[in-house]
Scaffold this motif. Structure first.
Motif, mmCIF file in Angstrom:
data_model
loop_
_atom_site.group_PDB
_atom_site.id
_atom_site.type_symbol
_atom_site.label_atom_id
_atom_site.label_comp_id
_atom_site.label_asym_id
_atom_site.label_seq_id
_atom_site.Cartn_x
_atom_site.Cartn_y
_atom_site.Cartn_z
ATOM 1 N N ASN A 180 7.981 -7.202 -8.092
ATOM 2 C CA ASN A 180 8.345 -8.704 -7.599
ATOM 3 C C ASN A 180 7.252 -9.567 -7.130
ATOM 4 N N THR A 228 0.106 -3.078 -2.768
ATOM 5 C CA THR A 228 0.810 -2.206 -2.103
ATOM 6 C C THR A 228 0.276 -0.877 -2.566
ATOM 7 N N SER A 269 9.267 4.307 -7.973
ATOM 8 C CA SER A 269 9.564 2.956 -7.429
ATOM 9 C C SER A 269 10.002 1.335 -8.601
ATOM 10 N N PRO A 283 2.440 -1.062 2.174
ATOM 11 C CA PRO A 283 3.852 -0.695 1.770
ATOM 12 C C PRO A 283 4.331 -0.827 0.531
ATOM 13 N N SER A 284 5.598 0.194 0.327
ATOM 14 C CA SER A 284 6.016 0.607 -1.011
ATOM 15 C C SER A 284 6.650 -1.412 -1.623
ATOM 16 N N SER A 285 6.200 -1.305 -3.262
ATOM 17 C CA SER A 285 7.230 -2.337 -3.468
ATOM 18 C C SER A 285 8.045 -2.506 -4.776
ATOM 19 N N ASN A 311 5.125 -10.035 -3.266
ATOM 20 C CA ASN A 311 4.302 -8.686 -2.615
ATOM 21 C C ASN A 311 3.865 -8.615 -3.909
ATOM 22 N N THR A 312 3.820 -8.376 -4.878
ATOM 23 C CA THR A 312 2.705 -8.111 -5.852
ATOM 24 C C THR A 312 1.475 -8.628 -5.895
#
Length: 521
Positions: free
Chosen positions: A206, A214, A256, A201-203, A209-210
């Motif tokens: 954050n 990713t 992104s 998934p892209s992020s 999430n990171t």
């Protein structure tokens, strides 16, 4: 799940590591069953990992421990360069010369850190391979995540050692693992990263999430892989198509939402920022305390620092500012930091400076500190050598400041400024003018603009921006500077290109006859 360490993993060319125990080099190279955990798996049947998510977490946890250490991987990447050294101070930091030989480029195949990093990264790659196997039944995203982790581990083995052993999960101890050449490993890693980019998934920036893989982290690693491709495949220089792809990958990361951020040392807080592409929940205490003096204290380390790691005067001199002091108003660029004095040492910085610590050091009340022998604690620019030092010799470095805590669990692995400079470098390789890009970064860091940018300027700028971020050795090799002379390097190692690879550990060659020792060892 049974993880097959000896009789299986041992034949990959690395010794297993039982929980909580670090291996050390030894002179007895006979492999014994008692050396490690024995399993009945391997050739007798692999049916997949029992819990894919838990297995992925185990790889992250292992990698976190490997990257937060001050020795092993960090030492191979940083202490072997002009950026970092660990001088012996009396009897402190002698450690049988393990630090000195790294800085001097006189390491051997029995060096403890050379062995340990080989073990760690190969183990991580194998555990990821188990997850990727179809019998583990990973989802598309789980497989992509494991492929990113395997690519990262195999990339480090390829970069450091040049040869990469590989074993399928169900190959038994009677089968010696395949050994990929550097060029073969490059292709393997590139394929893993292409799959990871497609499946992850892209992020945007954050913190939630990171701290795991990713799409942007995979794009970053692919850009680094391609930037160094000509080194890994033995070409004279980079191909234009590869540099074009580096630029496209960095542009994708930019699209992104990642961007350069003002406030250099704020990036290394636990707070959200726009630069961090991949971070790990690693404590940063090693990055803080290994250079601080015993009498420099912080709330979570009231016993003071460990008084070891320093930098060379020539590396400090890469930064703008007064060459002999680093107090506020010394004309320094932001990335060199500043040292508090009696007028600005207070609880907001614990009396401890940011960046490069040189000259008199103060406590939180602005009082001059002393060393343990009651001498003024004045960090000197010059060192007498790698031995014969006192408690005060050498400039110290702090990037993760102790005011934010040594146990914050937020160490940056990939950062946008690194990607940004990779793009600038790719432009230089193509013969294009990257000065505007580099000067945008320099303006943000309160440094004067450069009139032009060539390969040397790129290396210097990467050093100023990315010090102690695991990249100096690789950068110096790619840009032709790893063999040059610097202070305290052994003269016989100057211009010795064989030192661009570490040796294959002696134990590894004994356990896998497909491995061949690297030239020069």
């Amino acid at each position: 799940m049974k993880i097959m360490f000896n009789k299986q993993l041992i034949r990959i060319g690395f010794l297993s590591i039982t929980a909580g125990v670090f291996l050390v080099a030894c002179t007895d190279l006979e492999i014994k069953e008692t050396d490690s955990i024995i399993s009945d798996g391997g050739g007798e049947g692999f049916n997949g990992v029992e819990n894919v998510d838990a297995s992925i977490t185990n790889v992250y946890n292992a990698l976190r421990g490997h990257l937060e250490s001050q020795d092993n991987f960090f030492a191979l990447q940083e202490v072997s360069t002009d950026e970092m050294l660990v001088p012996t101070r009396g009897t402190d930091w002698g450690d049988n010369g393990i630090w000195r030989t790294l800085h001097q480029h006189t390491w051997t195949p029995s060096h403890q850190y050379v062995l340990t990093v080989w073990n760690q990264m190969n183990q991580n790659a194998f555990l990821a391979t188990e997850i990727i196997d179809s019998r583990s039944n990973p989802s598309t995203e789980q497989k992509a995540e494991a492929q990113f982790l395997r690519a990262y581990a195999m990339y480090q083995v390829m970069d450091l050692y040049g040869q990469v052993p590989f074993r399928e999960p169900d190959e038994g101890p009677e089968i010696e693992p395949t050994v990929l050449s550097r060029a073969e490993a490059f292709d393997f890693i590139l394929a893993d990263l292409n799959d990871a980019i497609a499946g992850l998934p892209s992020s945007a920036p954050n913190n939630a999430n990171t701290n795991t893989a990713t799409k942007e982290a995979a794009q970053f690693l692919k850009a680094r892989l391609l930037l160094n491709k000509f080194v890994y495949v033995g070409a004279a220089g980079p191909e234009t198509a590869d540099m074009d792809e580096v630029i496209s990958l960095v542009d994708a990361i930019t699209n992104s939402g990642y961007q350069l951020q003002e406030g250099y040392f704020d990036i290394f807080k636990e707070d959200q920022d726009t630069e961090t592409i991949w971070w790990m929940a690693s404590g940063v205490g090693n990055r803080i305390w290994n250079g601080m003096h015993y009498n420099q204290i912080s709330p979570d380390n009231t016993g003071g620092g460990w008084n070891g790691f320093s930098t060379l005067a020539e590396f400090y001199d890469l930064f703008e500012g007064d060459p002999n002091s680093n107090n506020i108003g010394d004309g320094q660029e932001e990335r060199r930091g500043w040292v508090p004095d009696e007028t600005n040492a207070d609880e907001t910085n614990l009396g401890i400076g940011y960046g490069f610590l040189i000259g008199q050091q103060y406590n939180v009340d602005g009082e001059p500190l002393q060393d343990r022998a009651k001498n003024p604690l004045i960090f000197t620019k010059e060192l007498p050598g790698l031995v014969g030092n006192n408690e005060r010799t050498g400039i110290r470095t702090i990037k993760y400041h102790p005011v934010n805590g040594g146990f914050t669990g937020h160490q940056i692995i990939f950062r946008y400024a690194d990607a940004y400079l990779m793009k600038a470098e790719a432009m230089v390789w193509k013969g294009e003018d990257a000065s505007a890009m580099v000067n945008t970064l320099r303006d943000l860091r309160k440094a004067q603009p450069l009139a032009s940018v060539d390969a040397q300027a790129i290396l210097d700028e990467r050093g100023r921006e990315l010090w102690v971020e695991f990249v100096r050795r690789t950068d110096m090799i790619r840009l032709g500077q790893f063999g040059r002379d610097w202070e305290f390097k052994d003269p016989t190692a100057v211009n010795d290109k064989t030192k661009e690879l570490y040796p294959i550990p002696s134990n590894a060659i004994l356990s896998n006859t497909n491995l061949v020792q690297n030239p020069g060892y």
